[in-house]
Design an enzyme around this catalytic site. Structure first.
Site, short mmCIF file in Angstrom:
data_model
loop_
_atom_site.label_atom_id
_atom_site.label_comp_id
_atom_site.label_asym_id
_atom_site.label_seq_id
_atom_site.Cartn_x
_atom_site.Cartn_y
_atom_site.Cartn_z
N HIS A 356 0.83 -1.46 0.12
CA HIS A 356 0.06 0.02 -0.03
C HIS A 356 0.92 1.22 0.01
O HIS A 356 0.30 2.26 -0.09
CB HIS A 356 -0.98 0.07 1.17
CG HIS A 356 -2.28 -0.72 1.18
ND1 HIS A 356 -3.37 -0.53 0.38
CD2 HIS A 356 -2.45 -1.97 1.57
CE1 HIS A 356 -4.11 -1.27 0.69
NE2 HIS A 356 -3.67 -2.37 1.12
N LYS A 544 -9.01 13.57 5.34
CA LYS A 544 -8.32 12.27 5.10
C LYS A 544 -7.23 12.38 6.17
O LYS A 544 -7.04 13.53 7.00
CB LYS A 544 -7.50 12.13 3.93
CG LYS A 544 -6.69 13.39 3.43
CD LYS A 544 -6.05 13.40 1.87
CE LYS A 544 -7.19 13.55 0.75
NZ LYS A 544 -7.17 12.16 0.11
N ARG A 545 -6.53 11.33 6.34
CA ARG A 545 -5.49 11.29 7.43
C ARG A 545 -4.32 12.35 7.27
O ARG A 545 -4.16 12.88 5.94
CB ARG A 545 -4.48 9.94 7.45
CG ARG A 545 -3.46 9.88 8.47
CD ARG A 545 -3.32 8.41 8.38
NE ARG A 545 -2.49 7.97 7.00
CZ ARG A 545 -1.55 7.83 6.59
NH1 ARG A 545 -0.34 8.51 7.38
NH2 ARG A 545 -1.23 7.50 5.58
N LYS A 550 0.00 14.27 2.20
CA LYS A 550 -1.15 14.53 1.56
C LYS A 550 -1.40 16.21 1.45
O LYS A 550 -2.22 16.54 0.94
CB LYS A 550 -2.07 13.88 2.55
CG LYS A 550 -1.99 12.38 2.62
CD LYS A 550 -3.21 11.94 3.57
CE LYS A 550 -2.82 10.37 3.70
NZ LYS A 550 -3.45 9.69 2.27
N THR A 652 -8.87 6.36 -1.78
CA THR A 652 -10.14 5.86 -2.24
C THR A 652 -11.24 6.85 -1.78
O THR A 652 -12.36 6.92 -2.38
CB THR A 652 -10.71 4.76 -1.26
OG1 THR A 652 -10.30 4.97 0.22
CG2 THR A 652 -9.73 3.34 -1.63
N LYS A 656 -14.89 8.23 -3.78
CA LYS A 656 -16.26 8.21 -2.94
C LYS A 656 -16.73 9.72 -3.41
O LYS A 656 -17.89 9.78 -3.66
CB LYS A 656 -16.07 8.00 -1.53
CG LYS A 656 -15.64 6.89 -0.94
CD LYS A 656 -15.15 6.86 0.28
CE LYS A 656 -14.24 5.64 0.93
NZ LYS A 656 -13.43 5.94 2.00
#
Length: 811
Positions: A356, A544-545, A550, A652, A656
């Protein structure tokens, strides 16, 4: 009981009165939740038993998905949906004076996961059951989740996530399925004839108790199992290390506390030795308990042990469950009496591995001494696997010590778990086309050369049942009205919406549904933040985390720039924008926690500044979770997927948002690449460096953050505001560590390099949103293409290309 509304109401009232001893008028929402949940579980109990019996009678091959996380969220609504009784139950409860949405709020989000890894596992379980595959989850029953996040004065504060404070109505304790797991001790080597034997002595015993959660498929009849293990103490004086007969009570309490800590917290802090040791304990506990249970189930088939690979597939979700490999070898050799070569052949035929990440800190490595002391026999087996693998390398590449050192499973004082997973698996998959390409051509290039047919891609997916049908029922109903119901079983048929992308009436309905969802989210935010939210503003969302790659930092730096523009020109012509963040930062991740503080500081400044006049609003929604995501995602206009290219394996969340009609602003990273290939340039907003450019900068250098700082006045202005006394940088809340991470540490994730393109992209978004018809056309195109990202499609590929399992219809 669920055959019609009246039968349901009668059964519900009867169960409520008999179990709680109070009349319906006195029942609270919490009472209703407990009774309804118990009714649902009782209703599917027969199907659960029938499913397992069908697998046993047919000697069907079953897949066991090992994961440290299963972020299943709340189950009531999803279970009612998959049972086909959601609307009937909603109407029946309304007749009795209750709102189903209020009842759903009584359920705690299960504290069994944290982010995308766990949510993917949950989606996969849903798809396995819905597609009628024999597939189960193997996890840990954490007493506390990661943590409950509170925002106090703009700072993240971590509180225990007491999700099990009330009984979990969905789980069943299976005392009869308990197994023992052994730690510590020593290994005595002996001989029986020509065969070496290994006996574990002076070990510490931990009892693993199974808690099963039914996973209900979309056909209602098919019910698989998520089995989570709880660590419990067991006093056996002759077998438990350090607890001989006569041991005092305080020593037993110390042992008990040590044991129960194994299943206490998801991801204990591993910045110190004790935390690392606890994580390793957790991982072995999961793997050993899970394998013992699986082999016990196999034994009931009365087949020879040689049939095991034909009946069992073991999948490890990231490196956390890699100890499945040496533990299976241990069981097959020491307990079942197999020789090494036969045990190795069976293990490699059974195990498959999903990678991952390419982030070095996420590719787990364990100190050799820690593994040797905690898991003495497992360590011996890992050493043997490494020795045999290195011998193969020497045979293939004689004298190439550099290659061998790069590929070895044990090197220096560390055990490389990703290397072990690759060597012992028959399949290694990435989770997006770009990610798999990077694995094969860069991060795992040497392994791909050695095992040319082992690596493959399986792009992640999401279950459209939860993320569209349950989270956004109005949109799901409109899709069915437009193209018929086949898309529910065959989500790729959502592509039929393309023919309606320019239909004015359909656009209007899509727009009305989006506004309705925005109004619901605005109500939630007002209740939490006591601030009105403009439903006609652009809802710009990044949830998100929180991690540097990110790039929530890029987002908030742009917002500061936008604020500066408004201050300079209060009459600035712009579509009002509501920026929404949700993220947890790891407790020891100090930079991430400071970014949360920066977001909340800027939000407070903007809120109080009259010059802003509603043009921008910022909300950090605390304690981001699955249930909160179900409120946020259907309301989003813009989906922020802005990771540094090459760093996000897949994502993901992007899927969504796409499925719910949000438009993506993002880099060509992870699954964004495949989204772009489907919808084209005109239907998402791209910016930033490519993955190849990022990798070239890492390899060859040539990027200097201070050049960006010195050449772009916008960047300089924003960064100076982080350290210069003013509204953002005031007493006790300067952001010098953020400033220095960008300039002194040369901006590891290219925030400043991508800043100009990001700013221009948001100008383009403002222009595009003003053309309502064109915006809705883009939204419909995204929805139409999103069916490809259903986890049903992903699981079908895993099933046929990796696990070799088939659907098992239940008649």
């Amino acid at each position: 009981m669920f055959t019609n509304k009246e039968a349901f109401k009668e059964a519900f009232v009867d169960r409520l009165v008999s179990s709680l001893g109070k009349p319906l008028e006195e029942a609270s929402d919490a009472d209703v939740y407990q009774v309804l949940g118990s009714l649902v579980r009782a209703q599917i109990g027969r199907n659960w038993a029938d499913t397992n019996q069908k697998y046993k009678n047919g000697q069907e091959k079953q897949v066991y998905y090992f994961s440290m996380e299963f972020l299943i969220g709340r189950l009531l609504g999803n279970n009612l949906l998959n049972m086909g009784v959601l609307e009937m139950v909603r109407d029946g409860l309304a007749d009795l004076g209750f709102r189903l949405q209020d009842i759903e709020e009584q359920e705690a989000d299960a504290g069994l996961g944290n982010g995308g890894l766990g949510r993917l596992a949950a989606c996969f379980l849903d798809s396995l059951a819905s597609l009628q595959y024999a597939g189960h989850g193997c996890g840990i029953r954490y007493k506390y989740g990661l943590f409950e996040q509170k925002i106090v004065d703009g700072y993240q504060v971590e509180l225990p996530d007491t999700w099990l404070q009330k009984d979990n109505v969905w789980e069943v304790r299976r005392e009869d399925k308990s197994v023992d797991v052994r730690f510590w001790g020593r290994i005595e080597t002996g001989k029986t004839g020509d065969r070496l034997t290994f006996e574990h002595k002076d070990y510490e015993t931990v009892r693993a108790v199974a808690y099963d959660i039914p996973i209900i498929g979309a056909d209602r009849r098919h019910v698989n199992t998520l089995r989570n293990w709880s660590a419990e103490s067991i006093l056996q004086p002759d077998r438990t290390r350090g607890l001989e007969a006569g041991t005092d009570y305080h020593k037993f309490l110390e042992y008990k506390r040590s044991v129960e800590s194994i299943s206490e917290f998801l991801y204990p802090d591993d910045s110190q030795y004790e935390g690392k040791l606890l994580r390793l304990k957790q991982q072995y506990f999961l793997c050993s308990a899970g394998l013992q249970s699986i082999l016990r189930t196999f034994s009931k088939l009365n087949l020879p042990l040689s049939a095991l690979p034909d009946k069992v597939a073991l999948h490890i979700n990231d490196t956390h469950p890699t100890l499945v490999i040496p533990e299976l070898m241990r069981i097959l050799m020491d307990d079942k009496g197999l020789e090494w070569d036969e045990a190795w052949s069976m293990t490699t035929r059974m195990v498959s591995y999903t990678n991952h990440t390419i982030l070095s800190e996420a590719l787990e490595k364990w100190p050799v001494n820690m593994v040797r002391e905690l898991l003495p026999r497992v360590h011996m087996i890992i050493e043997e696997i490494n020795a045999r693998f290195c011998a193969q390398l020497l045979d293939r590449y004689p004298g190439d010590q550099n290659r061998i050192s790069q590929m070895a499973i044990i090197y220096g004082d560390q055990v490389r778990m990703a290397h072990l997973a690759i060597v012992a698996s028959h399949s290694v998959n990435g989770v997006a086309a770009l990610h798999t390409d990077i694995l094969r051509k860069r991060e795992m290039k040497l392994f791909d050369e050695f095992y040319p047919h082992r690596f493959n891609n399986k792009t992640n997916g999401i279950t459209h049942r939860r993320w569209l049908m349950h989270a956004n029922p109005e949109l799901a109903s409109l899709i069915t009205e437009a193209i018929g119901p086949r898309w529910i079983r065959h989500p790729q048929e959502m592509i039929g919406l393309i023919k309606l992308c320019e239909d004015a009436s359909f656009q209007q309905k899509i727009g009305e549904i989006k506004r309705s969802n925005k109004l619901r989210l605005a109500e939630y935010i007002k209740n939490k933040h006591h601030t009105d939210v403009d439903p006609d503003s652009i809802f710009d969302v990044q949830v998100k985390r929180l991690h540097a790659y990110k790039r929530q930092l890029l987002n908030i730096l742009h917002i500061i720039h936008l604020y500066n523009q408004i201050k300079a020109s209060p009459g600035l012509d712009m579509v009002p924008r509501t920026f929404i963040f949700g993220a947890k930062a790891a407790p020891s991740y100090h930079l991430a926690k400071r970014i949360i503080k920066l977001i909340n500081t800027v939000a407070d400044i903007v809120q109080k500044d009259k010059d802003v006049n509603g043009k921008i609003r910022i909300f950090f929604l605390e304690n981001y979770s699955v249930s909160l995501a179900e409120k946020i995602i259907p309301a989003a206009d813009i989906s922020e997927q802005i990771s540094t290219a090459s760093k996000e394996a897949s994502g993901t969340g992007n899927m969504k948002f796409m499925m719910n009609g949000a438009l993506t602003v993002g880099t060509l990273d992870g699954a964004n690449v495949e989204m772009h290939e489907m919808v084209g340039d005109g239907n998402m907003f791209l910016f930033g460096l490519s993955a190849q450019q990022v990798m070239d900068y890492y390899q060859y250098g040539g990027y200097y953050a201070r050049d960006m700082y010195n050449s772009d006045s916008r960047i300089k202005e924003v960064l100076e505001q982080l350290i210069t006394p003013g509204p953002i940088c005031c007493y006790h809340q300067d952001f010098e560590n953020i400033y220095r991470s960008l300039l002194d540490n040369n901006d590891e994730f290219f925030v400043l390099k991508d800043f100009p393109g990001y700013v221009e992209t948001h100008v383009e978004i403002d222009r595009a949103y003003r053309n309502r018809s064109e915006w809705l056309k883009k939204s419909i195109i995204n929805i139409a293409h999103s069916g490809k990202f259903s986890s049903d499609n992903t699981i079908s590929r895993y099933a046929s290309e990796i696990w070799n399992i088939r659907p098992i219809p239940l008649v």
